[in-house]
Design a protein around this motif. Sequence first.
Motif, mmCIF file in Angstrom:
data_model
loop_
_atom_site.group_PDB
_atom_site.id
_atom_site.type_symbol
_atom_site.label_atom_id
_atom_site.label_comp_id
_atom_site.label_asym_id
_atom_site.label_seq_id
_atom_site.Cartn_x
_atom_site.Cartn_y
_atom_site.Cartn_z
ATOM 1 N N CYS A 137 -19.170 93.453 -4.744
ATOM 2 C CA CYS A 137 -19.586 93.846 -6.093
ATOM 3 C C CYS A 137 -21.076 94.271 -6.106
ATOM 4 O O CYS A 137 -21.823 93.675 -5.580
ATOM 5 C CB CYS A 137 -19.518 92.814 -7.124
ATOM 6 S SG CYS A 137 -18.078 91.915 -7.246
ATOM 7 N N ASN A 152 -17.937 99.174 -14.648
ATOM 8 C CA ASN A 152 -18.068 98.546 -16.135
ATOM 9 C C ASN A 152 -19.446 99.425 -16.147
ATOM 10 O O ASN A 152 -20.291 98.683 -15.672
ATOM 11 C CB ASN A 152 -17.956 97.167 -16.003
ATOM 12 C CG ASN A 152 -18.058 96.748 -17.376
ATOM 13 O OD1 ASN A 152 -17.989 97.270 -18.360
ATOM 14 N ND2 ASN A 152 -18.452 95.305 -17.652
ATOM 15 N N CYS A 163 -17.661 87.373 -8.094
ATOM 16 C CA CYS A 163 -18.697 88.354 -8.559
ATOM 17 C C CYS A 163 -18.105 89.155 -9.258
ATOM 18 O O CYS A 163 -18.766 89.997 -10.009
ATOM 19 C CB CYS A 163 -19.144 89.277 -7.046
ATOM 20 S SG CYS A 163 -17.871 90.235 -6.355
ATOM 21 N N TYR A 164 -16.899 89.309 -9.606
ATOM 22 C CA TYR A 164 -16.200 90.080 -10.516
ATOM 23 C C TYR A 164 -16.834 89.684 -11.955
ATOM 24 O O TYR A 164 -16.740 90.560 -13.043
ATOM 25 C CB TYR A 164 -14.776 90.053 -10.733
ATOM 26 C CG TYR A 164 -14.040 90.722 -9.494
ATOM 27 C CD1 TYR A 164 -14.037 90.305 -8.126
ATOM 28 C CD2 TYR A 164 -13.538 91.745 -9.504
ATOM 29 C CE1 TYR A 164 -13.293 90.901 -7.008
ATOM 30 C CE2 TYR A 164 -12.769 92.719 -8.474
ATOM 31 C CZ TYR A 164 -12.718 91.976 -7.261
ATOM 32 O OH TYR A 164 -12.322 92.580 -6.272
ATOM 33 N N TYR A 165 -17.279 88.684 -12.005
ATOM 34 C CA TYR A 165 -17.882 88.289 -13.306
ATOM 35 C C TYR A 165 -19.253 88.238 -13.677
ATOM 36 O O TYR A 165 -19.899 87.854 -14.666
ATOM 37 C CB TYR A 165 -17.364 86.700 -13.763
ATOM 38 C CG TYR A 165 -16.103 86.439 -13.622
ATOM 39 C CD1 TYR A 165 -15.253 86.076 -12.431
ATOM 40 C CD2 TYR A 165 -14.944 86.980 -14.619
ATOM 41 C CE1 TYR A 165 -13.701 85.910 -12.302
ATOM 42 C CE2 TYR A 165 -13.815 86.796 -14.415
ATOM 43 C CZ TYR A 165 -12.946 86.462 -13.406
ATOM 44 O OH TYR A 165 -11.627 86.200 -12.949
ATOM 45 N N SER A 176 -14.993 86.230 -4.771
ATOM 46 C CA SER A 176 -14.286 86.589 -5.911
ATOM 47 C C SER A 176 -14.795 86.309 -7.541
ATOM 48 O O SER A 176 -14.465 86.982 -8.319
ATOM 49 C CB SER A 176 -12.700 85.555 -6.093
ATOM 50 O OG SER A 176 -13.182 84.200 -5.841
ATOM 51 N N TYR A 220 -16.885 97.143 -8.262
ATOM 52 C CA TYR A 220 -15.910 96.177 -7.752
ATOM 53 C C TYR A 220 -14.991 96.849 -6.728
ATOM 54 O O TYR A 220 -14.758 97.771 -6.683
ATOM 55 C CB TYR A 220 -15.165 95.510 -8.852
ATOM 56 C CG TYR A 220 -15.935 95.047 -10.191
ATOM 57 C CD1 TYR A 220 -15.657 95.984 -11.265
ATOM 58 C CD2 TYR A 220 -16.452 94.159 -10.258
ATOM 59 C CE1 TYR A 220 -16.621 95.496 -12.208
ATOM 60 C CE2 TYR A 220 -17.300 93.903 -11.341
ATOM 61 C CZ TYR A 220 -17.214 94.642 -12.416
ATOM 62 O OH TYR A 220 -17.897 94.322 -13.680
ATOM 63 N N ARG A 249 -11.509 97.620 -8.605
ATOM 64 C CA ARG A 249 -11.447 97.752 -10.239
ATOM 65 C C ARG A 249 -12.369 98.985 -10.711
ATOM 66 O O ARG A 249 -13.079 99.251 -9.922
ATOM 67 C CB ARG A 249 -11.786 96.258 -10.764
ATOM 68 C CG ARG A 249 -10.970 95.391 -10.874
ATOM 69 C CD ARG A 249 -11.605 94.031 -11.405
ATOM 70 N NE ARG A 249 -10.614 92.948 -11.229
ATOM 71 C CZ ARG A 249 -10.968 91.719 -11.875
ATOM 72 N NH1 ARG A 249 -11.961 91.743 -12.841
ATOM 73 N NH2 ARG A 249 -10.086 90.698 -11.641
#
Length: 125
Positions: free
Chosen positions: A33, A58, A103-105, A101, A52, A55
Motif C-alpha cells: 500500500c 482512493n 494496510c488496505y485500511y 492485509s 493498493y 484495488r
Amino acid sequence: QERLVESGGASVQAGGSLRLSCQASGLLVDRACIAWFRQRPGRGREGVVFTYPDRSPNYADSVKDRFTVSRDTAKNTVYLEITNLKVEDSASYICAAATGSRCYYYTDWSLFRVYGQGTQVTVSS
C-alpha cells in the motif's frame, strides 16, 4: 533495506502540471500500500491518495479531479500527476509504504512503515 525516494518537485506557475515520482527499493510497489501525503505550511499532514496492490486508488475529495496516481512495476515506481496546479497545492509531497492485509485500511501517517524524504512543490500565482 526498504527505501522510498521521491523526485519531481519544482517551482511552477498556477495552472501548470507536475509528475512526482516515488521510487521504491527493498519492497515491491505492486505488493504494498503506497500513499502520497502532503505537508503544507501551517497545516497538518494530509493524505492525498492511497494505492493498493489489487484495488483502485482512493483519492482525497479535495484532489480527485486533478491528481492521478499510476504505477510502473518495471521501474518499481509510483507516480503522482498533478494538473491545473493551484497555489494551495504548495507543499512537501511525501510517499509512504505499508504491507500486510491491514494496510488496505490505513489512512493515518503513523501506520505506514516506510517514508520518503519528500519532494517540494511550490506554486506561484
